[in-house]
Structures are given as C-alpha cells and as structure tokens.
Scaffold this active site. Structure first.
Site, PDB file in Angstrom:
ATOM      1  N   HIS A 379       0.785  -1.233   0.000  1.00 47.95           N
ATOM      2  CA  HIS A 379       0.000   0.000   0.000  1.00 47.95           C
ATOM      3  C   HIS A 379       0.811   1.275   0.000  1.00 47.95           C
ATOM      4  O   HIS A 379       0.238   2.360  -0.040  1.00 47.95           O
ATOM      5  CB  HIS A 379      -0.919   0.039   1.233  1.00 47.95           C
ATOM      6  CG  HIS A 379      -2.133  -0.809   1.092  1.00 47.95           C
ATOM      7  ND1 HIS A 379      -3.294  -0.357   0.519  1.00 47.95           N
ATOM      8  CD2 HIS A 379      -2.368  -2.095   1.423  1.00 47.95           C
ATOM      9  CE1 HIS A 379      -4.194  -1.319   0.520  1.00 47.95           C
ATOM     10  NE2 HIS A 379      -3.651  -2.391   1.060  1.00 47.95           N
ATOM     11  N   LYS A 570      -9.481  13.922   3.810  1.00 47.55           N
ATOM     12  CA  LYS A 570      -8.682  12.698   3.880  1.00 47.55           C
ATOM     13  C   LYS A 570      -7.786  12.839   5.104  1.00 47.55           C
ATOM     14  O   LYS A 570      -7.790  13.879   5.749  1.00 47.55           O
ATOM     15  CB  LYS A 570      -7.845  12.509   2.615  1.00 47.55           C
ATOM     16  CG  LYS A 570      -7.063  13.783   2.208  1.00 47.55           C
ATOM     17  CD  LYS A 570      -6.296  13.612   0.904  1.00 47.55           C
ATOM     18  CE  LYS A 570      -7.155  13.655  -0.327  1.00 47.55           C
ATOM     19  NZ  LYS A 570      -7.055  12.447  -1.128  1.00 47.55           N
ATOM     20  N   ARG A 571      -7.016  11.796   5.445  1.00 51.49           N
ATOM     21  CA  ARG A 571      -6.068  11.949   6.543  1.00 51.49           C
ATOM     22  C   ARG A 571      -5.175  13.159   6.297  1.00 51.49           C
ATOM     23  O   ARG A 571      -4.836  13.484   5.154  1.00 51.49           O
ATOM     24  CB  ARG A 571      -5.212  10.686   6.679  1.00 51.49           C
ATOM     25  CG  ARG A 571      -5.958   9.510   7.289  1.00 51.49           C
ATOM     26  CD  ARG A 571      -6.456   9.814   8.688  1.00 51.49           C
ATOM     27  NE  ARG A 571      -5.358   9.866   9.619  1.00 51.49           N
ATOM     28  CZ  ARG A 571      -5.134   8.973  10.585  1.00 51.49           C
ATOM     29  NH1 ARG A 571      -5.969   7.969  10.755  1.00 51.49           N
ATOM     30  NH2 ARG A 571      -4.096   9.095  11.390  1.00 51.49           N
ATOM     31  N   LYS A 576      -0.027  14.414   1.406  1.00 48.57           N
ATOM     32  CA  LYS A 576      -1.333  14.702   0.807  1.00 48.57           C
ATOM     33  C   LYS A 576      -1.512  16.201   0.559  1.00 48.57           C
ATOM     34  O   LYS A 576      -2.460  16.617  -0.091  1.00 48.57           O
ATOM     35  CB  LYS A 576      -2.449  14.161   1.695  1.00 48.57           C
ATOM     36  CG  LYS A 576      -2.509  12.617   1.710  1.00 48.57           C
ATOM     37  CD  LYS A 576      -3.605  12.117   2.639  1.00 48.57           C
ATOM     38  CE  LYS A 576      -3.717  10.596   2.704  1.00 48.57           C
ATOM     39  NZ  LYS A 576      -4.471  10.010   1.568  1.00 48.57           N
ATOM     40  N   THR A 678      -8.651   6.332  -2.849  1.00 50.36           N
ATOM     41  CA  THR A 678      -9.981   5.866  -3.210  1.00 50.36           C
ATOM     42  C   THR A 678     -10.969   7.015  -3.033  1.00 50.36           C
ATOM     43  O   THR A 678     -12.034   7.009  -3.659  1.00 50.36           O
ATOM     44  CB  THR A 678     -10.438   4.682  -2.334  1.00 50.36           C
ATOM     45  OG1 THR A 678     -10.206   5.010  -0.957  1.00 50.36           O
ATOM     46  CG2 THR A 678      -9.687   3.411  -2.694  1.00 50.36           C
ATOM     47  N   LYS A 682     -14.455   8.187  -5.231  1.00 48.84           N
ATOM     48  CA  LYS A 682     -15.783   8.497  -4.695  1.00 48.84           C
ATOM     49  C   LYS A 682     -16.276   9.841  -5.233  1.00 48.84           C
ATOM     50  O   LYS A 682     -17.441   9.985  -5.604  1.00 48.84           O
ATOM     51  CB  LYS A 682     -15.745   8.540  -3.169  1.00 48.84           C
ATOM     52  CG  LYS A 682     -15.294   7.246  -2.499  1.00 48.84           C
ATOM     53  CD  LYS A 682     -14.994   7.493  -1.005  1.00 48.84           C
ATOM     54  CE  LYS A 682     -14.214   6.347  -0.393  1.00 48.84           C
ATOM     55  NZ  LYS A 682     -13.622   6.716   0.917  1.00 48.84           N
TER      56      LYS A 682
END
Ligand SMILES: *Cc1c(COP(=O)(O)O)cnc(C)c1O
Length: 839
Positions: A379, A570-571, A576, A678, A682
């Site tokens: 991952h 998101k986290r 990110k 992911t 969405k």
C-alpha cells in the site's frame, strides 16, 4: 439569530423519485413492524413510549439481522456442499462505517423498513443517524478492506474477512482553538447489534518463551516452542451482506481475553489490583486501534496485535480445512489468503510453523504450500511506512518465528548466491534482514517471498514498486508483481450516499445500473443535454444545502450553497499536501483583496481529516487551516467570496455527507507518494471534477474521464524523484514565485497567528529548506490550475458536461471490477461475471 435561508433549499427542489429503491413490500410491512416491536420489548427492554432513537435503532437492526441469518446459513451450506475454494482476507483494519443502511439497502428492505417504522411514528433516517460508526481503521487502507469484502459478498465469492475487534476504534477528533485533541471512541458502549459472539470459537495464542529441539517417534528432528505466555482469541462474526442479499460472508473479528480472568490466590491475599494484571495485559491487545496512517506503528503492542490476529485466523482456517478435507497439503487448492499490507505478514512464518512443526510436512513442500496460498497487497512506498521490527524484540516475542524467518532467508539467499555469485549488494538488498539499521526484520520482504502474487493498488504505484522498494526482488521473481487498481463499492458511495443522483442515473442508464456498475457509461449520451444538466444541478444543490446545514450546526459558519464547494478531505499528511491548498487559499485571499472588482465567483474551501496523534507537523497544518479560516471568514472585504471550513471528526459517515455535495475534489499529493487513493474515485463518481497531480489512481481516472474533464498540474513522479536527487532546498522555487514568497512571509510573520512568529516557523522552515513534498515547486502550477477551475466554473454548460463525463466513466472503478481481477489472477476462484455490457 442566524438567518435560516439555507434551509429553504430542499423544499423548493423537486427531487426525482427514488425509483431505484425497491418499493415497500406491502405484505412484509406488518410482520416487520411486529418484529421491531418485539425486539424493542424483548431484546432492548423498552416500551415504545420511552424508547430513544438509539433503542429504536437497536430494535430495527436486530429485526434486519434476523433477515440475514437465513441467507447466511444457506450460503454456508452451499459452500460446504460445493467444496468451494475460500478466500481469506486478512486486514488489521476494516473501516466499516454504519451498517444499518448498508444491510437494508443490500437486502432491498429500505422502503419496507421505512414504512414499518413510519407506522410506529419513527423516521428511518433518524434511526440510522443513531448508529455509531464502526471505525476499525485509519483511512484508505481500512476503507478499501470494507469495500472489498462487500464486493466479495456481492460477487458470491465464499470469503472470510479476518481482523481485530478493537474496543476503541479510531479516536474522536475534537478541535479546541485550532488544536486537535484525541478522545477515545466508544462504539461498543451500547452494544453492537451486528455481531454474533462465538464463545465456542476460541484459540490459544502464545508469546515468548523458548524453543527446544526434539525427535519424533520416527526419528525426525522437530522444534518445540515452549511459550511463556498464553492468551485467548474469541471470535465475533459480523455478517457482510452482498447486493440483493444473495450471498452473505462473515467478517470474523478477534477479541483478546486472559485464560484466567482473575488470579484468585492474589485476590484472596488482598492484592486486588495484582489479581487483575494478567487480564489487563491480555486484553490490551484488542483494546485500541493504532492511530497511525502511512507510518509504521513500531511498538511491541502492535507486533502482539499482528501475531494475535494472524495466529487466531490461521488456526481457524487450518482447522476448517482439515475438518473438511483431512489433509493440510491440499490447502492451496481450497484456500487463498490475501494479506492487506504487511501488518499480517507474520502469517507466512506462522503457516510454515504449523506445516513443519505441527503437521510434520517437509520444509520444501511446506514452502511450496505457503507461497501457493498467500498473496500480498502493498500500500505504500514511503520509507517511513515500510514495516520492520528490531530482531531482539521479535526474538523475545516470537522465538520460533524468528528461527523460521532465518531459515527461509538462508534458503532464499543461497539460491540468490548461486544465481548471482559475488553480488553482495544484491544479497543485502533482497535479504529479509536489514543489517543497516540495527538489524531488523523486513516485513515487506517476508510477505513478498511468501506469496505467489504481490500487487500494487494503481498502475503507477505498481510500476514504482518494481523500480524502487521491490526492484531487486522483482528482477529475481519476474511476474510475481501485478497491479490491481483499487475500487469502491457503488452500493455505499453512490446508491446510499447520493440517492438523488442514483435515481437520475437509473432514468438515464436503466435500472440495470443497480446491478452492474459498468452500465453507468450510458450516461455519457446525456453529457450535452441541458435538461439533464438542470436536474443534476438540482440534485447537487440539494446535497450542498444539506452539507451547509451540517456546517452551520457544527461550526456556526454560514456558507452559500451556490458557491463552488472545493473539498479536501482525507487523513492529514504532508504528502497529501493540505498545506499546499491552504497556502493557495491565502494567495487567493490576497488576490481577492488586491482586485476586489474582478469577477470572482464565491468559493467554499472545505477541509476535514484526522492527524496521527504523534504527528506534530500534521497537527500544525490543522491549526493553520483554522487560523486562516478565522481571518478569511471574518474579513468584510472578502464579502463571502471565500470561506474556509474545517469539519471535525472526519469518518465514513461524514464522507457520505460531504462527497455528494462536492463540486471540486482535491487530490493533490506529491506525485509518486499516494499509492492509489480511493477518495478520488468516490468524488469523481458523484460528479465532482478533480484537481490533481499525476499520482496514484488519478492517472487512471484521467484516462477514463478524458483530459478535458480533469485539472492536472504539478511535477510528475519521475520529476519528483529527480528533485529528490538534486536536493530539497526550495529557495530557488520561492525566489521564482513572488506570490508564494509573500504567502510564506505572511504565515511566518504571524499574520494568521496574532503576531506569533513561533507557531509556524517550523512548518515554513520545512517548505523552504527540506521540501520533501515539493510544496514550493508545485505552488505556481497549482495556483494556475485553480484559476482554470474558476474559468470552467464560469461556464455551467462546460462544467456539467465534464461532471456527467466523470460520473459516466467511473464504472471501471467499482470494487466489483477490482475483486473480479483478484478472483481471476490471484485467487483463482469463480466470481459472478459482468451481467451487462455498457452501451
Ligand atoms: C475513502 C476514505 C478514505 C480514503 O481517502 P483518500 O482520499 O483516498 O485518502 C479515508 N477515510 C475515509 C473515512 C474514507 O471514506
């Protein structure tokens, strides 16, 4: 008093009738109503007059659960009779969210329950909201596990999910003065109607002690592990209901328990605390989920958790296999075990131990069986996330497994030596023992060597795996690494999260869409249809009004539902790049003030996400978002053209409320660092346009939706790698961007922290001098891409055309497709095929 104009929206909007939801079955309403009343009285112990929404939720859930049990038992009987191969999905995380809506939807009973509850004066949606989220995961990895087990059930694959029943899932995030605080989450405190305790399914789990050599009656040498500590694993089964209730699989979660709950001798002699120490130590194992995401947790209790759930799961599946087939040697024909990341990779050594020590299978045959049974999903490529364990700790906790790992490694290195004599660099690189960082076990190498397939989770990620972390292993074992791009279940992320859009799509694509995600492609025919745009925009507006209400209730901030909703949820992690978004927000704020008469369109920047409790940079980023929000939202010269909101406690339920209301999806990770994502899928499915880098599955999303319907910016993965080789000082980038320089000066100078220059000194220092995540390098390109977004938003025809083409082209990102690929290439089990061809 707040003006309540946002409330006016939904009443004035005619939502399409939810024709996809199976209508209430008239003859079932009365029996279900009676069952709910009986559950309320007999299982919850309440009468309707005094029952709370939570009591009603319990009663309704128990009534729904009754409906599952019959198909569950039936599914099990069919699998046993057919001697079907089973898939075992081992994951330390399952981020399930709420289950009542899921179960009712997949059983086709939503409207029947709504009617039955309506007769009793109760509102189904209110009951659903009373359910706590099952947050047994941190983020994407755990949510993937949840989507994949749902798709396995939907496709009729006989499968077990295996994990841990944490007493406390991911912490509850509370923000005080911009600072994240973590509170324990107590999802089990009122009971969990979705689990069946299996008090008869208990296994002993051992730790520590020593290993003795002995001989069997036949004279063979065997190792005997004499553990120092034993605890028990107790099974709890959560039914996973496939679409239309045709198949039900168990998710088996293990809870830890002391063998002797109380030491009576100590208790009787007055040591009341000491009498309980064993129990406390044993039960600590399933007490709490480690809240780290994209970093290795690295503590002894974590290794104990990993071995605990792996050992229980393997004992369970081996017992099932031997009971059914009598011989462990046929295991690979009847079982496939998927390792979700390296967290369960100790299973490779554990299966070898079972085969060699307990079943007396010869080493070479045991190794063949092991590799044929396991497969492993990687991952992440981030070095800080690659799991390794110090050898002294490993040896103390799992002495026999350490020996087995040494033996596997010796065989492996010997083969490498023969094939590549004298290549010491290669040996060091492919060894399961890392000798450079104080001798550690490399769990990724263990998983790789013990598996017949190793997969990445997007095309780019898989290619990078072959070049970087597993470069040498890939060359030794070509063909072992394959790609399985992630997916999401449409049942939760479209049908349930966005019923308005689903109803429109059913009109456009036919109701086959409900059974076959690929049918969504038919919507592309309406990409240029103004009337369709009109109806889509009404659905979106209703979703935005609903989210605006959540924002007002939780934050007391009013946002304009007609503004562009620009969403980054998101986290919170440096890779990110929420920081990049916040810096761009400041630049936009400056631009609005500098050119107040330009034709700006109102924008709402929406953030949400949790930071690992120990990740101070991520927490500082949360604080900056709040500081910037406080200034921007209260500056009258901005005239509501820009609002910034941070919604606390991001979880699956909040995601379900936010995503259908998004116009713009922020997927802006540093290229090469997001394995797949992911969340990106969405959003695109729900019709948001993506602003993103060429990273993870964004690349495949672009291929599907087309270049014109996505906003791509920034360095590519190979350019990021080149920058890393050149050095991470960003002063050149900053000198080339006066806008960025000004923004950084403002943050560092205390413009958003009431003059406090210390608060963001470290964060700004990172951007300037150790810019591993290339925030500075990508800033201008991101700012420009955002102005392209402004342009596109000014032209609704163009925007809605793109939106339709996003939704229409997301069929491939269904987790049903992902599971079919695993079933075919990795597990070799049959799965229900695609029933419909798109168009
Ligand atoms: C989908 C999802 C994630 C993963 O989001 P990414 O943007 O892919 O990181 C994390 N948390 C929750 C609650 C989700 O639903």
């Amino acid at each position: 008093m707040l003006k309540r104009d946002a409330d006016r929206g939904p009443q004035s909007i005619a939502l399409p009738k939810a024709l996809f939801a199976r209508p209430a079955k008239e003859d079932e309403i009365a029996p279900i109503r009676e069952t709910i009343l009986a559950k309320l009285a007999l299982s919850v112990g309440k009468n309707p007059a005094t029952a709370s929404p939570r009591d009603w939720y319990m009663a309704a859930s128990l009534a729904a659960r009754d409906r599952i049990v019959h198909s569950w038992i039936e599914a099990n009987r069919a699998i046993r009779k057919g001697n079907s191969k089973r898939v075992y999905y081992l994951s330390l995380e399952f981020l399930l969210g709420r289950l009542l809506g899921d179960v009712l939807h997949n059983l086709g009973l939503t409207e029947t329950f709504r009617a039955a509850l309506g007769d009793l004066g109760m509102d189904l949606d209110e009951l659903k909201a009373a359910e706590p989220d099952a947050a047994l995961g941190n983020g994407g990895l755990g949510r993937l596990a949840a989507c994949l087990v749902e798709s396995m059930a939907t496709l009729g694959i006989p499968a077990y999910g295996y994990g841990i029943r944490y007493d406390h899932g991911l912490f509850r995030q509370v923000i005080k003065g911009g600072v994240q605080q973590e509170y324990p989450e107590t999802w089990l405190s009122f009971g969990n109607p979705w689990e069946f305790e299996r008090p008869e399914v208990i296994y002993d789990i051992h730790f520590g002690g020593s290993v003795q050599a002995a001989s069997t009656a036949g004279g063979a040498r065997v190792a005997i592990w004499q553990p120092a500590e034993t605890i028990e694993a107790v099974a709890y089964d959560v039914p996973v209901v496939g679409w239309r209730g045709e198949h039900v699989n168990p998710l088996r979660l293990w809870s830890a328990r002391a063998v002797d709950p109380l030491r009576l001798d100590a208790f009787n002699s007055g040591d009341h605390v000491g009498a309980l120490t064993e129990q406390v130590r044993a039960e600590a194992i399933s007490k709490v989920l480690y809240p780290s995401d994209a970093t290795a947790a690295g503590q002894e209790l974590r290794l104990r958790q990993e071995y605990f759930f792996v050992s229980a799961s393997l004992q369970d599946l081996v017992r099932r296999h031997i009971r059914t087939y009598g011989d462990i040697r046929s295991l690979p024909d009847k079982a496939s075990i998927q390792l979700n990341d390296t967290h369960p990779s100790i299973a490779v050594a554990e299966l070898m131990r079972i085969l060699v020590d307990l079943e007396h299978v010869g080493w070479d045959q045991a190794w063949d069986i092991t590799r044929a049974t396991f497969s492993y999903t990687n991952h992440t490529l981030l070095p800080e996330a690659l799991e390794t364990w110090p050898i002294p700790l490993f040896e103390r906790l799992l002495p026999r497994h350490m020996q087995i790992i040494y033996l596997i490694n010796a065989h492996h290195l010997e083969a490498v030596r023969q094939a590549h004599p004298g290549d010491e660099r290669l040996l060091a690189s492919v060894s399961m023992i890392d000798e450079n960082h104080g001798r550690r076990v490399r769990m990724g190498h263990l998983a790789f060597l013990g598996s017949h397939r190793v997969n990445g989770v997007s095309a780019l990620h898989t290619e990078l795996m072959k070049e970087t972390v597993f470069g040498d292993l890939h060359r030794l074992f070509p063909g072992r690494v394959v790609n399985k791009t992630n997916g999401i279940t449409f049942r939760r992320w479209l049908h349930q999260a966005n019923p308005g859009l689903t109803a429109l799509l059913c009109e456009a694509c036919g109701e086959e869409l409900m059974d076959e995600p690929a049918a969504i492609a038919r919507a592309a025919a309406l990409a240029g249809d103004n009337a369709f745009h009109e109806r889509l925009s009404e659905v979106r507006l209703a979703n935005k009004v609903a989210l605006a209400r959540v924002i007002r209730e939780r934050l007391d901030i009013r946002v304009n539902p007609h503004a562009l909703f620009d969403v980054h949820v998101k986290r919170i992690h440096e890779y990110k790049r929420q920081l990049l978004n916040i810096l761009e927000t400041i630049a936009l704020y400056d631009a609005i003030r500098a050119q107040p008469t330009r034709n700006w369109f109102p924008r709402v920047k929406i953030f949400a996400g949790k930071a690992a409790a120990s990740y101070s940079e991520a927490k500082t980023i949360i604080r900056l978002a709040h500081d910037v929000a406080a200034i921007v939202n209260n500056d009258p010269s901005v005239r509501d053209l820009l609002k910034v909101v941070f919604l606390p406690n991001y979880n699956v339920s909040l995601a379900e409320a936010i995503i259908p209301a998004a116009d713009l999806s922020e997927q802006i990770s540093t290229a090469g660092m997001e394995a797949s994502g992911t969340g990106n899928m969405k959003f695109a499915l729900n019709g948001a346009l993506t602003i993103g880098t060429l990273d993870g599955a964004n690349i495949e999303i672009r291929e599907h939706v087309g270049d014109d319907n996505i906003f791509i910016f920034g360095l590519r993965a190979n350019e990021v790698a080149e920058r890393h080789r050149r050095g991470l000082d960003a002063m050149g980038d900053i000198a080339a961007s006066p806008m960025l320089a000004e923004v950084l000066d403002a943050v560092a100078g205390g413009a958003f922290s009431g003059g406090d220059r210390d608060r963001y000194a470290h964060l700004v220092g990172i951007v300037k001098h150790h810019d591993r995540f290339l925030v500075a390098a990508d800033f201008d390109s991101y700012y420009l891409a955002q102005r392209m977004v402004d342009e596109a938003w000014r032209n609704p025809r163009r925007w809605w055309r793109s939106s339709v083409l996003n939704t229409a082209n997301m069929g491939w990102f269904s987790s049903d497709r992902t599971i079919r690929e695993y079933a075919e290439d990795v597990w070799h089990v049959p799965a229900r095929g695609s029933r419909v061809q798109p168009n």
